[in-house]
Write a protein that holds these residues in place. Sequence first.
Motif, PDB file in Angstrom:
ATOM      1  N   ASP A  45      38.876 -38.012   0.919  1.00  0.00           N
ATOM      2  CA  ASP A  45      38.816 -37.491  -0.446  1.00  0.00           C
ATOM      3  C   ASP A  45      38.079 -36.153  -0.508  1.00  0.00           C
ATOM      4  O   ASP A  45      37.306 -35.808   0.382  1.00  0.00           O
ATOM      5  CB  ASP A  45      38.049 -38.471  -1.344  1.00  0.00           C
ATOM      6  CG  ASP A  45      38.845 -39.718  -1.654  1.00  0.00           C
ATOM      7  OD1 ASP A  45      39.915 -39.911  -1.053  1.00  0.00           O
ATOM      8  OD2 ASP A  45      38.374 -40.502  -2.493  1.00  0.00           O
ATOM      9  N   ASP A  46      38.297 -35.477  -1.619  1.00  0.00           N
ATOM     10  CA  ASP A  46      37.492 -34.334  -2.099  1.00  0.00           C
ATOM     11  C   ASP A  46      37.812 -32.996  -1.434  1.00  0.00           C
ATOM     12  O   ASP A  46      37.250 -31.983  -1.817  1.00  0.00           O
ATOM     13  CB  ASP A  46      35.974 -34.589  -1.987  1.00  0.00           C
ATOM     14  CG  ASP A  46      35.519 -35.733  -2.867  1.00  0.00           C
ATOM     15  OD1 ASP A  46      36.368 -36.342  -3.540  1.00  0.00           O
ATOM     16  OD2 ASP A  46      34.310 -36.031  -2.869  1.00  0.00           O
ATOM     17  N   HIS A  96      43.622 -36.174  -6.451  1.00  0.00           N
ATOM     18  CA  HIS A  96      42.267 -36.678  -6.733  1.00  0.00           C
ATOM     19  C   HIS A  96      41.682 -35.935  -7.939  1.00  0.00           C
ATOM     20  O   HIS A  96      40.485 -35.659  -7.968  1.00  0.00           O
ATOM     21  CB  HIS A  96      41.407 -36.493  -5.482  1.00  0.00           C
ATOM     22  CG  HIS A  96      40.137 -37.292  -5.455  1.00  0.00           C
ATOM     23  ND1 HIS A  96      40.059 -38.614  -5.828  1.00  0.00           N
ATOM     24  CD2 HIS A  96      38.867 -36.961  -5.083  1.00  0.00           C
ATOM     25  CE1 HIS A  96      38.808 -39.049  -5.685  1.00  0.00           C
ATOM     26  NE2 HIS A  96      38.064 -38.048  -5.252  1.00  0.00           N
ATOM     27  N   HIS A 100      37.503 -33.214 -10.241  1.00  0.00           N
ATOM     28  CA  HIS A 100      36.649 -34.358  -9.907  1.00  0.00           C
ATOM     29  C   HIS A 100      35.799 -34.850 -11.061  1.00  0.00           C
ATOM     30  O   HIS A 100      34.728 -35.439 -10.871  1.00  0.00           O
ATOM     31  CB  HIS A 100      35.765 -34.050  -8.684  1.00  0.00           C
ATOM     32  CG  HIS A 100      35.484 -35.272  -7.848  1.00  0.00           C
ATOM     33  ND1 HIS A 100      34.458 -36.138  -8.116  1.00  0.00           N
ATOM     34  CD2 HIS A 100      36.115 -35.783  -6.771  1.00  0.00           C
ATOM     35  CE1 HIS A 100      34.475 -37.121  -7.217  1.00  0.00           C
ATOM     36  NE2 HIS A 100      35.475 -36.920  -6.402  1.00  0.00           N
ATOM     37  N   HIS A 187      35.290 -38.826   3.446  1.00  0.00           N
ATOM     38  CA  HIS A 187      35.378 -37.532   2.752  1.00  0.00           C
ATOM     39  C   HIS A 187      35.417 -36.429   3.817  1.00  0.00           C
ATOM     40  O   HIS A 187      34.451 -36.286   4.575  1.00  0.00           O
ATOM     41  CB  HIS A 187      34.179 -37.343   1.827  1.00  0.00           C
ATOM     42  CG  HIS A 187      34.100 -38.388   0.746  1.00  0.00           C
ATOM     43  ND1 HIS A 187      33.647 -39.663   0.985  1.00  0.00           N
ATOM     44  CD2 HIS A 187      34.470 -38.350  -0.557  1.00  0.00           C
ATOM     45  CE1 HIS A 187      33.720 -40.362  -0.146  1.00  0.00           C
ATOM     46  NE2 HIS A 187      34.219 -39.589  -1.092  1.00  0.00           N
TER      47      HIS A 187
HETATM   48 ZN    ZN Z   1      36.029 -38.028  -4.800  1.00  0.00          ZN
END
Ligand code: ZN
Length: 235
Positions: A45-46, A96, A100, A187
């Motif tokens: 993620d991210d 995603h 955020h 991540h």
């Molecule tokens: Zn995230």
Amino acid sequence: MNRPRAVFLGIMVAALLFVCREDVAVPATAWAELSETKFVALTFDDGPSDNTTGRLLDGLRERGASATFFLVGSRISGNEKLVRRMRDEGHQIGNHSWDHKELKDMPVAVLGGEIDSTDELLLTVCGEGDYWIRPPYGLLDKGGRGKVSKPLILWSVDPEDWKLRNADKVTAHVMKHVQPGDIILLHDIYPASVDAAFKIIDALEKQGYEFVTVKELLALYGVVPQEGKFYASAR
Ligand code: ZN
């Protein structure tokens, strides 16, 4: 993944996706149960991050491992090559949100913007695709779930890599908890998490695991993904 196994896996996933599209009942015995291989999905993620994601992609390619990337829309600009590389190297790309924000309790119009702007940018950068969604923090209320037209992907193993920032501790957590069919959360914006991913792959491959995308994982275990529903593992 060696070539014959990759071909075998590809045929199994293609066959099951075809079966699902035709609305025929999924066989009681999922494909994964017919194989001695244990399948698991690594998710990141991210990102994308120009500091760490390229090294991660290099290591995944060296190991023949597929993964799934849930991208933050506002971080794609300037990293388009990395995103296309994910697609070209067989990884799954997901949404995603744009920046955020927590989507839970968000007005539907704002929520739509958070999801749609990333979806539109992914369409521009990577072309047509069904960019599945992982809401930030895994949170989306019932109203929001009714508005999204994609499956929602959570996780079943969370080593809290963002907090630990230590490859050995992250690896130890995953090795202790992982089971076939799991979706592992990492991540790719942290160097220690990239190191952990390589250690996890190397250790689990010795135990007979293979690393597939979330979409492949669900198909292999006979799970038919539906719009607006949460999936935390393939079990
Ligand atoms: Zn995230």
